[in-house]
Design a protein around this motif. Structure first.
Motif, short mmCIF file in Angstrom:
data_model
loop_
_atom_site.label_atom_id
_atom_site.label_comp_id
_atom_site.label_asym_id
_atom_site.label_seq_id
_atom_site.Cartn_x
_atom_site.Cartn_y
_atom_site.Cartn_z
N ASP A 235 0.23 -7.77 -4.74
CA ASP A 235 1.87 -7.35 -4.69
C ASP A 235 2.08 -7.01 -3.13
OD1 ASP A 235 4.28 -6.12 -4.83
OD2 ASP A 235 3.67 -4.92 -6.57
N ALA A 236 2.48 -7.77 -2.20
CA ALA A 236 2.66 -7.60 -1.00
C ALA A 236 3.53 -6.33 -0.54
CB ALA A 236 3.41 -8.68 -0.25
N GLY A 237 4.80 -6.21 -1.63
CA GLY A 237 5.63 -5.06 -1.37
C GLY A 237 4.78 -3.57 -1.75
N ARG A 238 4.01 -3.70 -2.76
CA ARG A 238 3.28 -2.47 -3.07
C ARG A 238 2.29 -2.12 -1.93
NH1 ARG A 238 -1.77 -1.05 -6.24
NH2 ARG A 238 -1.27 1.32 -6.83
N LEU A 239 1.55 -3.19 -1.32
CA LEU A 239 0.70 -3.10 -0.29
C LEU A 239 1.45 -2.51 1.03
CD1 LEU A 239 -2.08 -3.24 1.16
CD2 LEU A 239 -1.15 -5.63 1.87
N ALA A 240 2.50 -2.95 1.20
CA ALA A 240 3.64 -2.41 2.49
C ALA A 240 3.73 -0.94 2.19
CB ALA A 240 4.66 -3.20 2.52
N GLY A 241 3.99 -0.73 0.98
CA GLY A 241 4.43 0.79 0.64
C GLY A 241 3.26 1.94 0.80
N LEU A 242 2.03 1.16 0.50
CA LEU A 242 0.69 2.01 0.57
C LEU A 242 0.56 2.21 1.98
CD1 LEU A 242 -1.26 0.70 -2.42
CD2 LEU A 242 -0.43 2.89 -2.19
N ILE A 243 0.71 1.16 2.96
CA ILE A 243 0.31 1.30 4.19
C ILE A 243 1.38 2.27 4.95
CG2 ILE A 243 0.41 0.02 6.48
CD1 ILE A 243 -0.54 -2.44 4.89
N GLN A 244 2.77 2.08 4.50
CA GLN A 244 3.72 3.06 5.05
C GLN A 244 3.48 4.57 4.60
OE1 GLN A 244 7.48 1.60 3.62
NE2 GLN A 244 7.91 1.02 5.96
N ARG A 245 2.78 5.00 3.46
CA ARG A 245 2.67 6.18 3.05
C ARG A 245 1.41 6.63 3.56
NH1 ARG A 245 1.47 6.70 -3.40
NH2 ARG A 245 -0.75 6.82 -2.49
N PHE A 246 0.52 5.82 3.89
CA PHE A 246 -0.80 6.29 4.54
C PHE A 246 -0.54 6.59 5.84
CE2 PHE A 246 -4.63 5.24 7.21
CZ PHE A 246 -5.71 6.27 6.69
N HIS A 247 0.34 5.78 6.60
CA HIS A 247 0.79 6.10 8.11
C HIS A 247 1.83 7.04 8.22
CE1 HIS A 247 -2.28 3.54 9.71
NE2 HIS A 247 -2.16 2.58 8.81
N GLY A 248 2.02 7.70 7.29
CA GLY A 248 3.32 8.90 7.39
C GLY A 248 4.62 8.37 7.36
N GLY A 249 4.84 7.19 6.76
CA GLY A 249 6.16 6.73 6.33
C GLY A 249 6.79 7.40 5.22
N ARG A 250 8.02 7.10 4.92
CA ARG A 250 8.68 8.10 3.96
C ARG A 250 8.85 6.94 2.60
NH1 ARG A 250 13.59 11.22 6.54
NH2 ARG A 250 12.37 11.87 8.71
#
Length: 91
Positions: A75-90
């Motif tokens: 799930d590319a969308g889930r992966l993108a969200g996890l990457i954002q969360r890990f790197h301090g995104g909202r």
């Protein structure tokens, strides 16, 4: 490549490279405590850790094949969200 963030050499070898040569043990100086890697107790563990690869190439190949065959959900969308969360995104 392994990033340690400390400026000190990593304990594990770089991908495709050889393990770094162990640093010579320095004699304890008055007023200076030995680093954990200089400790006689931890030297065997540090050597064993240095002998391990950075990653399990066989497992990576298995996962790559399963992903290519569609046997592993992605799930590319889930992966993108996890990457954002890990790197301090909202995300």
């Amino acid at each position: 490549m392994k990033i340690t963030g400390t400026g000190a050499p990593a304990l594990t070898p770089a991908i495709g490279g050889a393990a770094p040569a162990p640093a010579p043990a320095q004699a304890a100086q008055p007023g200076r405590s030995a680093s954990p890697l200089e400790s006689e107790v931890l030297q065997p563990a540090a050597k064993a850790l240095a002998a391990l690869p950075d990653f399990d190439a066989a497992r990576v190949a298995e996962l790559r094949d399963a992903l290519a065959k569609g046997e592993l959900p992605f799930d590319a969308g889930r992966l993108a969200g996890l990457i954002q969360r890990f790197h301090g995104g909202r995300g």
